[in-house]
Scaffold this active site. Structure first.
Site, PDB file in Angstrom:
ATOM      1  CD  GLU A 255     -40.449  -2.445 -25.205  1.00  0.00           C
ATOM      2  OE1 GLU A 255     -39.701  -2.748 -26.243  1.00  0.00           O
ATOM      3  OE2 GLU A 255     -41.745  -2.522 -25.332  1.00  0.00           O
TER       4      GLU A 255
ATOM      5  CD  GLU B 131     -44.639   0.061 -26.381  1.00  0.00           C
ATOM      6  OE1 GLU B 131     -44.706  -1.014 -27.223  1.00  0.00           O
ATOM      7  OE2 GLU B 131     -43.865   0.771 -26.210  1.00  0.00           O
TER       8      GLU B 131
END
Ligand code: AHR
Length: 510
Positions: free
Chosen positions: A173, A291
């Site tokens: 991320e 995720e």
């Protein structure tokens, strides 16, 4: 009463499902590692301190990969802190989750645990405070056979054979403002590309995942993804997607989360295809949805930093409703198996997890464990494209089917599995399944996860409050490959058929 119909044809093959589609994730976060998989003083701890009850529950999921060690934790983590004699490892501040990291578990111990649960590691290299050089050394330590400083050090630490970690995430991320050393897209694109080059020079067999947007709500989405791919398209193998879903008060909208995930995948495929065209490349970029889950981010409580080791963080308790959403997301992953090759339920133990532990006490499974286990065990083979006729409903994600479904054909075993949900929380659904192209099919089983109360949850006191039941397959009307069944409101259903030899029924009957 709602009515729906599925026609499943054996030749309508959309994709061969990648075995890694139902993988999971363990981060050094909260009680995932410490007090989750590892609790040396627990009565069920093995000689290495791993909880045997947790090992059994994880084993039953048949996970192909577990992503490790993070997550946000990754961007401040230096893997060298977690190797060598346990007593000499440094205690560090984990800035991402504001806790203390003992480093008692590092890559070697985690590898040993994955051997016990029968899975493989999806490794992650630090692109926050970490360097491309450090990423290369990590890979060398894990995968190089012997005769170099790092590989010989691994041998010295008790692992004569390489770990053979084939799939690696380059950072986590990196577009997120919360990420330690977050970067802009061009900066990360270049760093990821150069790290990928080093990693493939060390071990050309590895497959690399570059960070896409942290979610479709990011202001930089999907520009971030385009820029990253423009920098690193030829050096990486997968683009990552992350997305979490939450109930903001409207159950119908929440149950339609699968449509939001589907739109996200479609948009990222379009972005990747654009870059493919721009680069005149023959390579198709596949996706790693590494995720995904239901996560009640809005319910997180502020706490005093660096207290409590380990701290209870992100311990969501899931209801039947949440399990139906997880099932719907799994169906969407299956139906996109032509592009999504890897996906990780985030996470696995205690942290937004299907498996929970009580320190010194029991381990139990949450509602979400069941659809995930069904998908993992039976969602392998050929993805078929059924013709679905379903009532539809208007939601914040647009007009969606009440009964999303996926069909998977295990040709060698002569089996067909259909996963479906009645997302109407009040009205039953009469379903007709037409298997006209499979000769002599018969119903093996039908399992259903439902409850009179969609908010019911499992707990240490009531670990079986919500669990699947076997429905009577004789309740299905048999005849010429057509089956009728009535799905309860708010139910997750798995239908399994055995398929006979011979000509398809519709050829015989025309
Ligand atoms: O899974 C919990 C967190 O969610 C991960 O650490 C991070 O990557 C994401 O924001």
């Amino acid at each position: 009463m709602h009515k729906a119909g599925f026609v499943v044809e054996k030749d309508w093959v959309k994709a061969i499902i990648d075995e890694r589609l139902f993988s999971s994730f363990i981060e050094h976060l909260g009680r995932a590692v410490y007090q989750g998989i590892y609790e040396p003083n627990h009565p069920l701890a093995d000689e290495q301190g791993f909880r045997k009850d947790v090992i059994s529950l994880v084993k039953a999921l048949h996970l192909p990969l577990i992503r490790y060690p993070g997550g946000n934790f990754l961007s401040g983590y230096h893997w060298k802190d977690g190797i060598g004699p346990a007593g000499e490892r440094p205690v560090r501040l984990d800035l991402a989750w504001q806790t203390l990291e003992s480093n008692r578990i590092g890559i070697g111990e985690f590898y040993d645990w994955t051997q016990k649960v029968g899975t493989n590691i999806m490794g992650c290299v630090n692109m926050g405070t970490g360097t491309p050089k450090e990423a290369g050394e990590f890979l060398e330590y894990c995968n190089f056979e012997k005769g170099t400083w790092w590989s010989d050090l691994r041998i010295h630490h008790g692992h004569p054979r390489p770990f053979g970690i084939k799939t690696w995430c380059i950072g986590n991320e990196m577009d997120g403002s919360w990420q330690i050393c977050a970067m802009d897209a061009a900066e990360y694109g270049k760093k990821a590309r150069e790290t990928a080059k080093i990693m493939k020079l060390i071990d050309p067999s590895v497959e690399l995942v570059v960070c896409g947007s942290s979610g479709p709500k990011m202001p930089s989405y999907p520009e971030w993804d385009r820029i990253i791919l423009e920098h690193a398209y030829e050096q990486v193998d997968y683009l990552s997607l992350h997305s979490y879903y939450e109930n903001f008060g409207n159950d119908d909208d929440f149950l339609a989360s699968f449509a939001s995930m589907d739109a996200f995948i479609t948009a990222i495929c379009a972005t990747a295809n654009y870059v493919k065209a721009l680069k005149r490349s023959t390579k198709t970029m596949f996706l790693s949805f590494d995720e995904w889950n239901v996560w009640y981010q809005g319910r997180q409580q502020p706490r005093k930093p660096f207290t409590g080791t380990p701290a209870s963080l992100l311990e969501d308790h899931y209801s039947l409703l949440d399990a139906l959403v997880v099932g719907g997301l799994g169906i969407t992953l299956l139906n996109n198996a032509d592009r999504v090759k890897i996906a990780c339920l985030a996470q696995l133990v205690n942290v937004i997890a299907p498996i929970m532990t009580v320190p010194g006490g029991s381990a139990f499974v949450q509602t979400t464990y069941y659809p995930f286990r069904d998908l993992s065990l039976l969602g392998r083979g050929k993805l078929l494209q059924p013709l679905i006729t379903s009532p539809r409903k208007e939601t914040c994600y647009g007009d969606v089917p009440v009964a999303p479904a996926a069909a998977v054909y295990q040709e060698e075993e002569g089996k067909l599995t259909i996963f479906t949900i009645n997302t109407d929380t009040k009205i039953p659904l009469d379903l007709t399944v037409n298997l006209r192209s499979f000769h002599n099919s018969s119903a093996d089983f039908w399992t259903e996860l439902s409850s009179e109360d969609i908010h019911r949850k499992n707990s240490p006191e009531h670990p079986e409050a919500v669990q699947p039941i076997a429905r009577e397959v004789t309740a299905l009307a048999l005849g010429k490959g057509v089956y009728h069944l009535r799905l309860k409101p708010a139910s997750w259903n798995v239908l399994r058929f055995t398929l006979g030899e011979g000509d398809p029924l519709h050829l015989e009957t025309v």
